[in-house]
Design a protein around this motif. Structure first.
Motif: not given
Lengths: 199, 199
Positions: B124-125, B128-129, B131
């Protein structure tokens, strides 16, 4: 390659015997992921050992008091001393539960290659212990290798004039071992030391 | 078998990965005979690591600050991310001096046997990066084993709709290795990935 304190830990771990750079890294990452309580306990155990452990003034074994447990135990026979190289050898003999006497830890073995002579071992301390005539037997339990044999021979010669019973641990086939895989020196010793079977 | 604190230390050392009872004893006796300053330094390094080291909030690598050195370094290309399993893989890639982008540490690989699924990794992290559209290439550098391949395949499928360049490290014969000793899977991969020699 790592940042500050991680690299410091890897360096310090890498100085321990048998811990190479890969193991040091593996242990360091294990530490990183461990519970802080466990790590603090390890750090504490390290400091405690250096603060509390010393060597028994009589036999040279590791001890938390001036005299070790074996030397303080009145049930241990003061007439028999088992001479070993290192404190870990005391543990090995204790594990057999065969020996009820006391110990003397030499702190090594004679090794000209490593520059260890008789004066570097606790031989003078051993002679002092023999002065009062209480000891009647000395079991030389140094390692069955070149250095250990040399040390045993040296001690046997030194002790001969004192009229003590000086013995050496038997060499032979390891119990549970395979005759086929024994080296020729061990097998030769097993022949030399053969015993009559009383059946 | 040993007295108090020596046995405590042997027990604590024996809990470390790759340290068996014999090694623990050997290390403990080494500690007993070491300079107290060296031992205090090791104990200190252990405590420091637990106190100071955390994980970079961006990439998940080990770090002494909120963001790690690589994430803070303005000379590192923010458009390329190398995805690895563990912080030690970052060190392995850094050692090659081939890669000038940034990292993302997953914290493991997908392994149904060990009960590790995609939700247990820092996926998930990673999403996010991605995005803000700065990243254009992702290099999947998970281990070339079953779990690593499964993780790479999973990520490749997940990332496909985003239109990124997704690459995987080449598999083949290890440099300096012997063709004769290569396993058939590695040799097969080496054939698949053969390159035209421009001479």
């Amino acid at each position: 390659m790592y940042e500050g304190v991680v690299q410091d830990l890897i360096d310090e771990l890498g100085r321990l015997p048998g811990v190479g750079p890969k193991s040091a890294q593996r242990i360091a990452f294990h530490i990183l992921q461990s519970d802080p309580v466990d790590v603090r306990r390890l750090a504490h155990a390290l400091n405690e050992v250096k603060e509390k452990v010393r060597f028994c003034v009589v036999c040279g074994n590791v001890s938390e008091s001036e005299r070790c447990r074996v030397c303080l135990d009145p049930r241990r026979d003061p007439a028999v001393i088992c001479v070993v190289e290192e404190p870990k050898d005391v543990v090995a003999v204790e594990r057999t539960r065969e020996f009820r006497g006391r110990y003397h830890v030499l702190g090594g073995a004679i090794s000209p290659i490593e520059g260890v002579g008789p004066d570097d071992l606790r031989i003078r301390e051993l002679m002092t212990r023999l002065a009062d005539g209480v000891v009647t037997e000395l079991i030389l339990a140094t390692d069955p290798n070149l250095e250990g044999e040399a040390t045993a021979t040296y001690l046997a010669r030194l002790l001969k004039p004192m009229g003590l019973r000086v013995t050496r641990l038997a060499s032979g086939l390891p119990v549970g071992g395979d005759l086929e895989y024994a080296d020729e020196v061990t097998l030769g010793r097993a022949f030399e030391g053969r015993r009559l079977l009383d059946v």
